[in-house]
Design an enzyme around this catalytic site. Structure first.
Site, PDB file in Angstrom:
ATOM      1  N   HIS A  92       6.955   5.896   1.461  1.00  0.00           N
ATOM      2  CA  HIS A  92       7.766   4.721   1.082  1.00  0.00           C
ATOM      3  C   HIS A  92       8.712   5.088  -0.063  1.00  0.00           C
ATOM      4  O   HIS A  92       9.863   4.655  -0.088  1.00  0.00           O
ATOM      5  CB  HIS A  92       6.871   3.576   0.587  1.00  0.00           C
ATOM      6  N   ALA A 130       0.866  -1.184   0.000  1.00  0.00           N
ATOM      7  CA  ALA A 130       0.000   0.000   0.000  1.00  0.00           C
ATOM      8  C   ALA A 130       0.906   1.238   0.000  1.00  0.00           C
ATOM      9  O   ALA A 130       0.794   2.117   0.854  1.00  0.00           O
ATOM     10  CB  ALA A 130      -0.966  -0.010   1.178  1.00  0.00           C
ATOM     11  N   SER A 166       0.005   3.960   5.215  1.00  0.00           N
ATOM     12  CA  SER A 166      -0.833   3.068   4.393  1.00  0.00           C
ATOM     13  C   SER A 166      -2.246   3.001   4.968  1.00  0.00           C
ATOM     14  O   SER A 166      -3.210   2.796   4.245  1.00  0.00           O
ATOM     15  CB  SER A 166      -0.237   1.660   4.377  1.00  0.00           C
ATOM     16  N   ARG A 167      -2.350   3.175   6.288  1.00  0.00           N
ATOM     17  CA  ARG A 167      -3.661   3.087   6.936  1.00  0.00           C
ATOM     18  C   ARG A 167      -4.583   4.256   6.566  1.00  0.00           C
ATOM     19  O   ARG A 167      -5.795   4.147   6.725  1.00  0.00           O
ATOM     20  CB  ARG A 167      -3.508   3.051   8.457  1.00  0.00           C
ATOM     21  N   GLY A 194      11.108   4.245   8.069  1.00  0.00           N
ATOM     22  CA  GLY A 194      10.517   5.567   8.272  1.00  0.00           C
ATOM     23  C   GLY A 194      10.537   5.958   9.744  1.00  0.00           C
ATOM     24  O   GLY A 194      10.336   5.113  10.620  1.00  0.00           O
TER      25      GLY A 194
END
Ligand code: PAF
Length: 281
Positions: free
Chosen positions: A37, A32, A186-187, A147
């Site tokens: 990223h 995701a 991603s969430r 990260g």
């Protein structure tokens, strides 16, 4: 981009690269992918001949079955983004490739994995350490990139790499934020439009806390203000707000050295759990 689903062919490929003195950078992800990223991929590409992105939703780090099930999975888009970013290798294994008997091996990092995320997600860091160890063994990179949004994870992985003498240089990469301050995650893809608006409360609370602490307001008072902000925002729920030493994550009762202090926050917007952090200086 070379795509590997199995460990052995990936190892053979990397062995050939290492034989001609090419350096390897590893960017572990659960997919995701977003701009955060891609900034890790960019950092790795600038320092290594070959960048390997691993994409694996690791079951052992989820302590909640529904969270694992709902974790966003967007492989075709992820492949397109990685190709555009110039990533050389994608490793995207299936569960049976990564685990024989999931969860048999446990890690214990003492106090470091019992506080903050560890308190609310028991077993989470053991699962992270297990999968990261596997990835380090498989890829044997020169450098690995994580990260800073997952601040505690970065400390845990640093301890893991140091204790197990992996000989890998770890790099923490700054959090990327949306224009309204929300940390990229991603969430975020799971937030509906209304919850997406509400999610700015994490950044606004951190910024408010930072300013208050810099103005010498006591941590107990600042903590109260952060709790009040969440209580008056329907659909949000605070799990923790803490101030800690940025190196060893010792939790503070009051802030004596702002330049050593990181503020960490976690909670829910609707059913989606988010985390964020900010250095005071
Ligand atoms: O930060 C993540 O996405 C994961 O925890 C990691 C490091 C890829 C391990 O599964």
């Amino acid at each position: 981009m070379h795509i590997f689903k199995e460990i052995e062919p990936l190892k053979v490929f990397l062995k050939q690269k290492k034989a001609v003195q090419q350096t390897i950078g590893l960017v572990p992800t659960m997919g995701a992918l977003h701009a955060g990223h891609l900034s890790l991929i960019t950092a790795s590409k600038s320092q290594n001949h070959v960048t390997v992105c691993s994409l694996y939703v690791n079951p052992t780090q989820f302590n909640n079955a529904s969270d694992l099930e709902k974790y966003p999975r967007t492989l075709p888009q992820d492949i397109a983004l990685l190709e555009k970013a110039g990533c050389e290798v994608l490793f995207s294994p299936a569960d049976h490739e990564m685990y024989g008997q999931p969860g048999q091996l446990k890690f214990d990092f003492g106090q470091l994995d019992k506080i903050l995320e560890g308190q609310f997600r028991p077993g989470h860091f053991s699962g992270v350490a297990l999968v990261v160890s596997k990835l380090f063994h498989i890829v044997q990179p020169d450098n690995a990139y994580f990260g800073k949004k997952d601040f505690q994870q970065l400390r845990i992985v640093s301890l893991l790499a140091e204790e197990l003498k992996f000989g890998i240089r770890l790099h923490g990469v700054a959090t990327l934020r949306e224009p309204d301050g929300l940390a990229m995650s991603s969430r975020n893809a799971r937030l509906n439009a209304a919850d997406r608006q509400k999610a700015t409360i994490f950044f606004s609370s951190l910024r408010m806390a930072k300013e208050a602490l810099k103005a010498n307001i006591a941590l107990t008072e600042v903590r109260k203000r952060v709790h009040q902000a969440f209580e008056s925002a329907p659909g949000t729920r605070l799990e923790y707000f803490e101030a800690a030493d940025h190196e060893n994550l010792t939790l503070f009762e009051n802030v004596k050295e702002p330049s050593r202090t990181v503020l960490l926050i976690a909670g829910f917007v609707g059913a989606v759990r988010l985390i964020d952090n900010m250095m005071i200086d």
